[in-house]
Design a protein around this motif. Sequence first.
Motif, short mmCIF file in Angstrom:
data_model
loop_
_atom_site.label_atom_id
_atom_site.label_comp_id
_atom_site.label_asym_id
_atom_site.label_seq_id
_atom_site.Cartn_x
_atom_site.Cartn_y
_atom_site.Cartn_z
N MET A 1 0.86 -1.18 0.00
CA MET A 1 0.00 0.00 0.00
C MET A 1 0.90 1.24 0.00
O MET A 1 1.83 1.35 0.77
CB MET A 1 -0.89 -0.03 1.25
CG MET A 1 -1.87 1.10 1.31
SD MET A 1 -2.96 1.06 2.75
CE MET A 1 -4.09 -0.22 2.30
N THR A 2 0.61 2.18 -0.90
CA THR A 2 1.41 3.39 -0.99
C THR A 2 1.10 4.32 0.17
O THR A 2 0.09 4.18 0.86
CB THR A 2 1.11 4.13 -2.32
OG1 THR A 2 -0.24 4.58 -2.29
CG2 THR A 2 1.37 3.25 -3.52
N VAL A 3 1.98 5.30 0.36
CA VAL A 3 1.78 6.27 1.43
C VAL A 3 0.47 7.02 1.23
O VAL A 3 -0.30 7.21 2.17
CB VAL A 3 2.97 7.27 1.49
CG1 VAL A 3 2.70 8.38 2.49
CG2 VAL A 3 4.25 6.53 1.84
N SER A 39 -5.73 5.68 -8.57
CA SER A 39 -5.25 5.27 -9.89
C SER A 39 -4.92 6.50 -10.73
O SER A 39 -3.86 6.56 -11.38
CB SER A 39 -6.31 4.42 -10.59
OG SER A 39 -5.90 4.09 -11.89
N PHE A 40 -5.80 7.48 -10.72
CA PHE A 40 -5.55 8.73 -11.45
C PHE A 40 -4.31 9.42 -10.90
O PHE A 40 -3.46 9.90 -11.65
CB PHE A 40 -6.76 9.66 -11.36
CG PHE A 40 -6.52 10.99 -12.00
CD1 PHE A 40 -6.59 11.14 -13.38
CD2 PHE A 40 -6.20 12.10 -11.23
CE1 PHE A 40 -6.36 12.36 -13.97
CE2 PHE A 40 -5.96 13.33 -11.81
CZ PHE A 40 -6.03 13.46 -13.19
N HIS A 41 -4.18 9.46 -9.58
CA HIS A 41 -3.03 10.10 -8.94
C HIS A 41 -1.74 9.42 -9.37
O HIS A 41 -0.75 10.07 -9.69
CB HIS A 41 -3.19 10.05 -7.41
CG HIS A 41 -2.05 10.68 -6.69
ND1 HIS A 41 -0.99 9.95 -6.23
CD2 HIS A 41 -1.80 11.97 -6.35
CE1 HIS A 41 -0.13 10.75 -5.64
NE2 HIS A 41 -0.60 11.98 -5.70
N LEU A 42 -1.71 8.10 -9.38
CA LEU A 42 -0.52 7.35 -9.78
C LEU A 42 -0.18 7.63 -11.23
O LEU A 42 0.98 7.91 -11.57
CB LEU A 42 -0.74 5.85 -9.56
CG LEU A 42 0.41 4.94 -10.00
CD1 LEU A 42 1.66 5.24 -9.19
CD2 LEU A 42 0.02 3.48 -9.85
N GLN A 43 -1.17 7.59 -12.11
CA GLN A 43 -0.93 7.86 -13.53
C GLN A 43 -0.40 9.28 -13.72
O GLN A 43 0.56 9.50 -14.47
CB GLN A 43 -2.21 7.67 -14.34
CG GLN A 43 -2.02 7.91 -15.82
CD GLN A 43 -3.31 7.76 -16.61
OE1 GLN A 43 -4.33 7.34 -16.08
NE2 GLN A 43 -3.27 8.12 -17.87
#
Length: 143
Positions: A1-3, A39-43
């Motif tokens: 899990m990411t921060v 998902s949008f944030h990562l992209q």
Amino acid sequence: MTVSRKIFTSKMRANQIGGEQLRGLSEEEIKTVLDPILSFHLQFSEEVEYYEKLKRRELPSIENFKGIGHILIASRIALGMTQRDLASRLGVSDSQVSRDERNEYFGITVERAARVAEALGLRLHTKVELSGDVATNRELESA
């Protein structure tokens, strides 16, 4: 899990996001809400990182010209060049560059890619290697 996911999830569990109270959300509902956002944030983060590398003139290598269109478009943007500027350098219409970029230069010839790269001030390096994966005619005949 990411921060980011941990922070969002902990705030959602505490039922507070942006100062608003969220009541009665199950873990599944929290996940349903967060997944598209994360998902949008990562992209977006990956795209920003890619753009920053281009600004530092760190271009990725490509194999068999796959991705050449993306590199040409991203390079133009990173150089601060407009489609009109590129069209002028190539001696084509703005709409031609727009169409080419919309299609990510799909089906571009090697000669044309070289012209666009030159107009952008890019140098393309080519290295040819035999992969050994293709059978020769003699090997096929003896099989």
